[in-house]
Design an enzyme around this catalytic site. Structure first.
Site, PDB file in Angstrom:
ATOM      1  N   ALA A  71       0.845  -1.193   0.000  1.00  0.00           N
ATOM      2  CA  ALA A  71       0.000   0.000   0.000  1.00  0.00           C
ATOM      3  C   ALA A  71       0.876   1.237   0.000  1.00  0.00           C
ATOM      4  CB  ALA A  71      -0.901   0.000   1.237  1.00  0.00           C
ATOM      5  N   ASP A  72       0.299   2.311  -0.480  1.00  0.00           N
ATOM      6  CA  ASP A  72       0.944   3.605  -0.330  1.00  0.00           C
ATOM      7  C   ASP A  72      -0.131   4.636  -0.022  1.00  0.00           C
ATOM      8  OD1 ASP A  72       3.704   4.906  -0.608  1.00  0.00           O
ATOM      9  OD2 ASP A  72       2.312   6.321  -1.552  1.00  0.00           O
ATOM     10  N   THR A  73       0.189   5.523   0.901  1.00  0.00           N
ATOM     11  CA  THR A  73      -0.758   6.526   1.368  1.00  0.00           C
ATOM     12  C   THR A  73      -0.143   7.915   1.231  1.00  0.00           C
ATOM     13  OG1 THR A  73      -1.649   4.948   2.975  1.00  0.00           O
ATOM     14  CG2 THR A  73      -2.159   7.273   3.347  1.00  0.00           C
TER      15      THR A  73
END
Length: 196
Positions: A71-73
């Site tokens: 994931a990347d936020t």
């Protein structure tokens, strides 16, 4: 579960969110320099590219048959992307900028197993109170701001600066559960089967 599940992340929050289920997994920190990807103006494409690269790095670390979750936020405010702050001063400046306004928190998940790759994004709107300027440095030092996208957190006392959240609170922690479960179901896995 047939496939080994790998969470490709160094984030303690993502790990803690997934640990709230009894699903067996291992956590592997992807050795990937996120600064190698340049933001081109689309936060959804940006986070997808980062998460995809992380998944490929994990796969190359000996997990080619595993089901990999990455994931990347990012925080997005007036078209500008806020990643993790580079210093305490940078974190204070981020919080000063976000104070008294609303911003988006965008997370893109990538699930990869062999040739099957799926992704989905979540967008949560967060509004901050007018943060008293004299409390900015204290906040940054109290809540490990350098490890957090946008320099803030929602859990524990970190939510003190949050006025309102519209959308998934787990998205702000970097692992939107509902979206993750929808993707896992495409691999015949449901988090419902792993409730504690």
């Amino acid at each position: 579960m047939e496939a080994r599940l790998v969470l490709g992340s160094s984030s303690e929050r993502r790990k803690a969110v997934l640990e709230s289920f009894r699903i067996p997994f291992i956590c592997v920190s992807p050795d990937f320099d996120e600064r190698s990807i340049v933001y081109s103006g689309d936060p959804f494409e940006y986070t997808k590219e980062l998460a995809w690269n992380k998944a490929n790095v994990v796969r190359s670390q000996g997990f080619s048959d595993a089901l990999i979750i990455t994931a990347d936020t990012v925080v997005v405010y007036k078209g500008e992307v806020f990643n993790k702050p580079e210093s305490e001063e940078h974190a204070v400046e981020m919080l000063r900028t976000l104070s008294g306004s609303s911003h988006s928190v965008i997370t893109t998940l990538v699930l990869m197993q062999n040739e099957k790759v799926l992704s989905a994004s979540e967008n949560t709107q967060v509004s901050f109170i007018d943060i008293p300027p004299q409390h900015l440095k204290t906040y940054v030092r109290s809540f490990s701001s350098l490890k957090r996208c946008g320099g803030y957190c929602v859990q524990d006392g970190g939510g003190l600066i949050i006025k309102q959240i519209e959308g998934c609170v787990y998205n702000i922690q970097g692992l939107p559960i509902k979206t993750l479960n929808q993707l896992l179901m495409e691999f015949n896995i449901s988090l419902w089967d792993y409730l504690v």
